[in-house]
Design a protein around this motif. Structure first.
Motif, mmCIF file in Angstrom:
data_model
loop_
_atom_site.group_PDB
_atom_site.id
_atom_site.type_symbol
_atom_site.label_atom_id
_atom_site.label_comp_id
_atom_site.label_asym_id
_atom_site.label_seq_id
_atom_site.Cartn_x
_atom_site.Cartn_y
_atom_site.Cartn_z
ATOM 1 N N ASP A 27 -0.694 20.917 16.131
ATOM 2 C CA ASP A 27 0.754 21.124 16.246
ATOM 3 C C ASP A 27 1.459 21.110 14.884
ATOM 4 O O ASP A 27 2.668 20.904 14.802
ATOM 5 C CB ASP A 27 1.369 20.072 17.184
ATOM 6 C CG ASP A 27 1.161 18.655 16.654
ATOM 7 O OD1 ASP A 27 0.388 18.489 15.670
ATOM 8 O OD2 ASP A 27 1.774 17.725 17.205
ATOM 9 N N LYS A 28 0.698 21.354 13.800
ATOM 10 C CA LYS A 28 1.303 21.380 12.460
ATOM 11 C C LYS A 28 2.312 22.539 12.372
ATOM 12 O O LYS A 28 2.180 23.543 13.087
ATOM 13 C CB LYS A 28 0.213 21.522 11.396
ATOM 14 C CG LYS A 28 -0.612 22.800 11.559
ATOM 15 C CD LYS A 28 -1.833 22.814 10.640
ATOM 16 C CE LYS A 28 -2.678 24.052 10.899
ATOM 17 N NZ LYS A 28 -3.849 24.155 10.043
ATOM 18 N N ILE A 29 3.316 22.360 11.514
ATOM 19 C CA ILE A 29 4.375 23.378 11.387
ATOM 20 C C ILE A 29 4.503 23.763 9.910
ATOM 21 O O ILE A 29 4.732 22.901 9.057
ATOM 22 C CB ILE A 29 5.730 22.828 11.908
ATOM 23 C CG1 ILE A 29 5.621 22.443 13.393
ATOM 24 C CG2 ILE A 29 6.844 23.854 11.701
ATOM 25 C CD1 ILE A 29 6.879 21.760 13.952
ATOM 26 N N ASP A 30 4.392 25.065 9.611
ATOM 27 C CA ASP A 30 4.472 25.546 8.224
ATOM 28 C C ASP A 30 5.857 26.125 7.951
ATOM 29 O O ASP A 30 6.202 27.175 8.483
ATOM 30 C CB ASP A 30 3.403 26.623 8.008
ATOM 31 C CG ASP A 30 3.486 27.243 6.614
ATOM 32 O OD1 ASP A 30 4.157 26.651 5.746
ATOM 33 O OD2 ASP A 30 2.891 28.313 6.410
ATOM 34 N N LEU A 31 6.625 25.437 7.133
ATOM 35 C CA LEU A 31 7.947 25.960 6.745
ATOM 36 C C LEU A 31 7.961 26.306 5.260
ATOM 37 O O LEU A 31 9.019 26.398 4.637
ATOM 38 C CB LEU A 31 9.025 24.923 7.062
ATOM 39 C CG LEU A 31 9.127 24.526 8.549
ATOM 40 C CD1 LEU A 31 10.114 23.400 8.742
ATOM 41 C CD2 LEU A 31 9.528 25.727 9.378
ATOM 42 N N GLY A 32 6.743 26.478 4.694
ATOM 43 C CA GLY A 32 6.633 26.663 3.246
ATOM 44 C C GLY A 32 6.743 28.107 2.795
ATOM 45 O O GLY A 32 7.793 28.549 2.318
ATOM 46 N N ARG A 359 5.294 15.463 6.181
ATOM 47 C CA ARG A 359 4.006 16.161 6.067
ATOM 48 C C ARG A 359 2.866 15.291 6.602
ATOM 49 O O ARG A 359 2.097 15.709 7.471
ATOM 50 C CB ARG A 359 3.771 16.523 4.591
ATOM 51 C CG ARG A 359 2.585 17.416 4.340
ATOM 52 C CD ARG A 359 2.548 17.899 2.908
ATOM 53 N NE ARG A 359 2.409 16.808 1.944
ATOM 54 C CZ ARG A 359 3.345 16.435 1.072
ATOM 55 N NH1 ARG A 359 4.499 17.059 1.026
ATOM 56 N NH2 ARG A 359 3.135 15.434 0.241
ATOM 57 N N GLU A 360 2.804 14.053 6.108
ATOM 58 C CA GLU A 360 1.639 13.217 6.439
ATOM 59 C C GLU A 360 1.706 12.689 7.869
ATOM 60 O O GLU A 360 0.692 12.664 8.562
ATOM 61 C CB GLU A 360 1.539 12.057 5.434
ATOM 62 C CG GLU A 360 1.137 12.587 4.063
ATOM 63 C CD GLU A 360 0.996 11.505 3.009
ATOM 64 O OE1 GLU A 360 1.148 10.307 3.348
ATOM 65 O OE2 GLU A 360 0.755 11.867 1.842
#
Ligand SMILES: Cc1ncc(COP(=O)(O)O)c(C=O)c1O
Length: 394
Positions: A27-32, A359-360
């Motif tokens: 369920d990680k989310i990338d907003l980078g 993040r962590e």
């Protein structure tokens, strides 16, 4: 000799992409990274691009060199798209470049040829590559006040005061729309004041236009640029086709320049063509040709405009949903600015420590200055994202 080289600083966004890829959480989310993603989380080739590419495959009879400025039909189509009928076309010149980055580079190299002592004034904050390219070109770089972190809006008074202190011979770099990284754009009245102030200073304007059509619409997003070319005699415009045509890796872009006379425009063209010659001889043609075919064919253009409008609506819907979810999760309007800002990016206004915890502990990846790519979000992630931000940043 090459052992004299020292390691370059790590690119923060690319390092974060690697860390995101290595994170096993589902369920990680990338907003980078700054790319648009659709509801399925992908960045597909636009239908108009596919159709133009198919036609190109069928019709293209040669791959012989174009000209040093690239295909003139491409630069003309881009000039029409950006400037419409705001200025006499004879006063506009331009060349194809390697994406918007190449356009910024060639535009600044042109400025250096004209005045090697020039200082380029960039907003604080700006796209990090602006300062890097200004310095690589060998021009001076200063910042002007732009963003008010307290309100998430413009520091308009600071901006005007700093612009008023700039002199002729220097360059003011403006983001034409969808400011990266803050999403905070001037409103029409603020643009008028910005233009009046720069006009009084006599400085040259450079506009970076990497997100045309991502804010409020193609014409609306070009409005400030069109007003500027009507009032300021020398304007350099760096145009990227990466986002609005989804041509990221094909590297399509153009640098347009407006001049006080048609003669001056011709001289500028010769200088830009020489700069292309020195850097890569001919700009890449494929993405430029595809762009030109789309813009010059009514059916393809209609398809493209609809797809672009869908992307814009999606980004602005995500903005509204995130602002509402954050209002509900925090019980305050602290993040309301996310709903009114425009373009792919906004700044969360979180500390480095808060970003580390996001993040962590929550698998939410936001780069070090707090810039979030809203266009990378999925609606289903918004409740979890809002809850995490409320927990960590409250
Ligand atoms: C403000 C700004 N200018 C220029 C560019 C250059 O885009 P490209 O070289 O990918 O066309 C970008 C891309 O991220 C940007 O954000």
């Amino acid at each position: 000799m090459l052992e004299n080289l020292t390691a370059q600083p790590e690119d923060a966004i690319l390092a974060m992409m690697d860390a995101f890829r290595a994170d096993p959480r589902a369920d990680k989310i990338d907003l980078g990274v700054g790319i648009y993603r659709d509801a399925a989380g992908t960045t597909p080739v636009m239908a108009a691009v596919k159709q133009a590419e198919q036609a190109l495959l069928d019709q293209q009879a040669t791959k012989a060199y174009t000209s040093l400025g690239g295909d003139p039909a491409f630069t003309r189509a881009i000039a029409d798209l950006v400037l419409a009928d705001s200025i006499d076309p004879a006063l506009v010149t331009g060349v194809g470049t390697v994406g918007g980055t190449g356009a910024v580079r060639q535009g600044l190299d042109l400025a250096r040829l004209a005045n090697k002592g020039a200082t380029v004034h960039i907003p604080d904050p700006s796209w990090p590559n602006h300062r890097a390219i200004v310095q690589a070109v060998g021009l001076g770089c200063k910042t002007y006040r732009y963003f008010d972190a307290e309100t998430g809006g413009l520091d308009h008074d600071g901006l005007i005061a700093d612009l008023a202190a700039i002199s002729a011979g220097d360059i003011v770099l403006l983001h034409g729309c969808c400011h990266n990284p803050t999403g905070a754009d001037p409103d029409p009245a603020q643009w008028d004041q910005i233009i009046d102030t720069i006009k009084a200073s006599g400085a040259t304007v450079m506009i970076d236009l990497a997100y045309l059509g991502f804010g409020d619409g193609l014409d609306q997003d070009a409005q400030a640029t069109r007003k500027i070319v009507q009032q300021i005699p020398e304007v350099i415009i760096a145009v990227s086709c990466s986002k609005n045509f989804g041509l990221y890796r094909d590297r399509a872009g153009a640098v347009l320049v407006t001049a006080p006379t048609a003669e001056a425009a011709q001289t500028i063209y010769g200088n830009l063509a020489t700069l292309n010659r020195l850097a890569y001889s001919f700009p890449a043609d494929h993405g430029a040709k595809v762009t030109e075919m789309i813009l010059n064919d009514a059916t393809l253009r209609g398809t493209w405009a609809t797809e672009l409008s869908d992307m814009r609506v999606r980004i602005n819907t995500l903005r509204a949903e995130l602002a509402t979810a954050l209002r509900d999760a925090t019980g305050s309007d602290r993040f309301a600015f996310l709903g009114s800002q425009r373009g792919m990016f906004s700044r969360l206004g979180a500390t480095p420590e808060q970003l580390r915890i996001l993040r962590e502990d929550h698998g939410i990846y936001i780069i070090g200055d707090g810039r979030m790519n809203i266009a990378g979000l999925s609606s289903k992630d918004i409740p979890r994202l809002a809850q995490a931000i409320a927990t960590v940043c409250a």
